[in-house]
Motif scaffolding. Sequence first.
Motif, PDB file in Angstrom:
ATOM      1  N   ALA A 175      46.239   1.738  44.340  1.00  0.00           N
ATOM      2  CA  ALA A 175      45.717   2.799  45.201  1.00  0.00           C
ATOM      3  C   ALA A 175      44.350   3.243  44.696  1.00  0.00           C
ATOM      4  O   ALA A 175      44.084   3.247  43.500  1.00  0.00           O
ATOM      5  N   ARG A 176      43.472   3.623  45.641  1.00  0.00           N
ATOM      6  CA  ARG A 176      42.116   4.060  45.277  1.00  0.00           C
ATOM      7  C   ARG A 176      41.817   5.411  45.902  1.00  0.00           C
ATOM      8  O   ARG A 176      42.280   5.713  46.993  1.00  0.00           O
ATOM      9  N   LEU A 177      41.010   6.189  45.193  1.00  0.00           N
ATOM     10  CA  LEU A 177      40.530   7.445  45.751  1.00  0.00           C
ATOM     11  C   LEU A 177      39.318   7.189  46.645  1.00  0.00           C
ATOM     12  O   LEU A 177      38.478   6.347  46.325  1.00  0.00           O
ATOM     13  N   ALA A 178      39.241   7.919  47.733  1.00  0.00           N
ATOM     14  CA  ALA A 178      38.057   7.903  48.593  1.00  0.00           C
ATOM     15  C   ALA A 178      37.499   9.322  48.625  1.00  0.00           C
ATOM     16  O   ALA A 178      38.259  10.282  48.781  1.00  0.00           O
ATOM     17  N   GLY A 215      39.701   3.794  56.083  1.00  0.00           N
ATOM     18  CA  GLY A 215      41.055   3.386  55.764  1.00  0.00           C
ATOM     19  C   GLY A 215      41.788   4.319  54.837  1.00  0.00           C
ATOM     20  O   GLY A 215      42.910   4.024  54.414  1.00  0.00           O
ATOM     21  N   ALA A 216      41.192   5.464  54.493  1.00  0.00           N
ATOM     22  CA  ALA A 216      41.835   6.409  53.579  1.00  0.00           C
ATOM     23  C   ALA A 216      42.735   7.377  54.345  1.00  0.00           C
ATOM     24  O   ALA A 216      42.484   7.705  55.508  1.00  0.00           O
ATOM     25  N   ARG A 217      43.762   7.834  53.660  1.00  0.00           N
ATOM     26  CA  ARG A 217      44.571   8.930  54.176  1.00  0.00           C
ATOM     27  C   ARG A 217      43.969  10.222  53.653  1.00  0.00           C
ATOM     28  O   ARG A 217      44.017  10.495  52.451  1.00  0.00           O
ATOM     29  N   PRO A 218      43.364  11.060  54.504  1.00  0.00           N
ATOM     30  CA  PRO A 218      42.748  12.307  54.033  1.00  0.00           C
ATOM     31  C   PRO A 218      43.812  13.270  53.502  1.00  0.00           C
ATOM     32  O   PRO A 218      44.864  13.447  54.124  1.00  0.00           O
ATOM     33  N   LEU A 219      43.523  13.894  52.366  1.00  0.00           N
ATOM     34  CA  LEU A 219      44.504  14.790  51.755  1.00  0.00           C
ATOM     35  C   LEU A 219      43.952  16.164  51.412  1.00  0.00           C
ATOM     36  O   LEU A 219      44.605  17.167  51.645  1.00  0.00           O
ATOM     37  N   TRP A 220      42.739  16.230  50.827  1.00  0.00           N
ATOM     38  CA  TRP A 220      42.233  17.500  50.315  1.00  0.00           C
ATOM     39  C   TRP A 220      40.785  17.728  50.731  1.00  0.00           C
ATOM     40  O   TRP A 220      39.991  16.786  50.809  1.00  0.00           O
ATOM     41  N   LEU A 221      40.456  18.992  50.965  1.00  0.00           N
ATOM     42  CA  LEU A 221      39.088  19.388  51.293  1.00  0.00           C
ATOM     43  C   LEU A 221      38.643  20.526  50.383  1.00  0.00           C
ATOM     44  O   LEU A 221      39.439  21.381  49.999  1.00  0.00           O
ATOM     45  N   SER A 222      37.346  20.524  50.071  1.00  0.00           N
ATOM     46  CA  SER A 222      36.696  21.637  49.386  1.00  0.00           C
ATOM     47  C   SER A 222      35.584  22.129  50.294  1.00  0.00           C
ATOM     48  O   SER A 222      34.786  21.328  50.787  1.00  0.00           O
ATOM     49  N   GLY A 254      40.630  11.511  49.756  1.00  0.00           N
ATOM     50  CA  GLY A 254      41.792  10.842  50.317  1.00  0.00           C
ATOM     51  C   GLY A 254      42.203   9.676  49.448  1.00  0.00           C
ATOM     52  O   GLY A 254      41.582   9.386  48.430  1.00  0.00           O
ATOM     53  N   VAL A 255      43.259   9.007  49.861  1.00  0.00           N
ATOM     54  CA  VAL A 255      43.786   7.867  49.111  1.00  0.00           C
ATOM     55  C   VAL A 255      43.840   6.656  50.022  1.00  0.00           C
ATOM     56  O   VAL A 255      44.341   6.727  51.151  1.00  0.00           O
ATOM     57  N   ILE A 256      43.305   5.541  49.526  1.00  0.00           N
ATOM     58  CA  ILE A 256      43.366   4.267  50.238  1.00  0.00           C
ATOM     59  C   ILE A 256      44.558   3.488  49.708  1.00  0.00           C
ATOM     60  O   ILE A 256      44.681   3.259  48.501  1.00  0.00           O
ATOM     61  N   ALA A 257      45.440   3.088  50.601  1.00  0.00           N
ATOM     62  CA  ALA A 257      46.648   2.371  50.208  1.00  0.00           C
ATOM     63  C   ALA A 257      46.304   1.025  49.578  1.00  0.00           C
ATOM     64  O   ALA A 257      45.288   0.408  49.926  1.00  0.00           O
ATOM     65  N   PRO A 258      47.123   0.548  48.655  1.00  0.00           N
ATOM     66  CA  PRO A 258      46.879  -0.758  48.029  1.00  0.00           C
ATOM     67  C   PRO A 258      46.746  -1.866  49.057  1.00  0.00           C
ATOM     68  O   PRO A 258      47.494  -1.925  50.042  1.00  0.00           O
ATOM     69  N   GLY A 259      45.760  -2.723  48.867  1.00  0.00           N
ATOM     70  CA  GLY A 259      45.561  -3.873  49.746  1.00  0.00           C
ATOM     71  C   GLY A 259      44.767  -3.596  50.999  1.00  0.00           C
ATOM     72  O   GLY A 259      44.431  -4.522  51.736  1.00  0.00           O
ATOM     73  N   ARG A 260      44.447  -2.341  51.257  1.00  0.00           N
ATOM     74  CA  ARG A 260      43.689  -1.998  52.468  1.00  0.00           C
ATOM     75  C   ARG A 260      42.199  -2.026  52.156  1.00  0.00           C
ATOM     76  O   ARG A 260      41.760  -1.407  51.193  1.00  0.00           O
ATOM     77  N   MET A 280      43.842   6.678  63.263  1.00  0.00           N
ATOM     78  CA  MET A 280      43.532   5.501  62.455  1.00  0.00           C
ATOM     79  C   MET A 280      44.780   4.928  61.788  1.00  0.00           C
ATOM     80  O   MET A 280      44.959   3.704  61.728  1.00  0.00           O
ATOM     81  N   GLU A 281      45.657   5.788  61.300  1.00  0.00           N
ATOM     82  CA  GLU A 281      46.886   5.300  60.673  1.00  0.00           C
ATOM     83  C   GLU A 281      47.737   4.542  61.684  1.00  0.00           C
ATOM     84  O   GLU A 281      48.324   3.501  61.367  1.00  0.00           O
ATOM     85  N   ALA A 282      47.823   5.070  62.909  1.00  0.00           N
ATOM     86  CA  ALA A 282      48.606   4.391  63.945  1.00  0.00           C
ATOM     87  C   ALA A 282      47.994   3.034  64.288  1.00  0.00           C
ATOM     88  O   ALA A 282      48.714   2.031  64.451  1.00  0.00           O
TER      89      ALA A 282
END
Length: 340
Positions: free
Chosen positions: A52-55, A89-96, A152-158, A208-210
């Motif tokens: 997994a990677r951070l975006a 391709g990231a799943r957004p999770l946190w905002l500042s 956000g987090v990019i899923a492995p392999g994406r 995008m996830e869909a």
Amino acid sequence: MPLRDTHVTLAHGGGGQAMRDLIEEVFAPVFGSETAEDQARVTHPSLAEPGARLAITTDGYTVSPLEFPGGDIGKIAVCGTVNDLAVGGARPLWLSAAFIIEEGAEIALLSRIARSMRMEAEVAGVAIVTGDTKVVERGKGDGVFVSVTGVGVIAPGRDLAARLIRPGDVAIVNGPLGDHGAAILAARGELALSADIRSDCAALGHLMEAALEAAPGIRAARDATRGGLAAALNEMALAAGVGVALDEGAIPVRPEVQGMCEILGLDPLYLANEGTLVLFVPEDQSGDALSAMRARPEGAGAAIIGRAVAERPGMVTMNTAFGGSRIVDMPLGEQLPRIC
């Protein structure tokens, strides 16, 4: 101490009791008391997945007027940041979020902006976890500016990137073009235009996830903000070293927006959007991607508008309704300033 002021003063940016009152009355009840910390400490199960990677993305937001049909600067700030993460391709999770507020701004306006941000964050599935507030002198801030950083987090392999686009890939947009730019132009009231147009401002993370679940081979995606679809496609064509051939008849534009453009000599391909993306997908997965997008409200108007081609690498062309062809150039500048 309850906040009794109706407008922001320089004291609200001075770090003392007035600033504390502003934060506790306007921002803390909306975003939560944890945003008062100077840093956020976050965790998520997806971070533990091998590979997994951070975006991370950051952007500043400035729009005039601050409130308009379909949104406001707070909604744009959340949606724009979420979309920058999602199209990679990231799943957004946190905002500042950081606010630059001009002396004299209405407290009630700030409250509406904050509530709008919270609502959009809830819809997008992200948390506003920290922030900052500054006040500048009257005449030096133009109301309110908002700067947002998203993680956000990019899923492995994406791996989504414009360089991966290949000739034959299909280009899909999720809905009509130019709604945001047209809505802002009408809302400014400078041209005595009468048009019932709402901004397309929307968070596109779930869309995008869909699409990625239905068509995991999606090559790349971009949100068509400043510079519109024309800028996004030119950037992608240059990065991939391919040409892009569009079909004018397939490009969705609302009649109201098309009419405004014809009156003012504008091109909907260059108008800004705040809830529109374009993606490229291998042809054999294009039907699945299209169906998945149309199943969501943010993609109900999704359409195939063209494809990547080997000819004219780095250029975007369009087959017109009259049977000809024209080049869709990279815009030299914005058709309309202070748009987002």
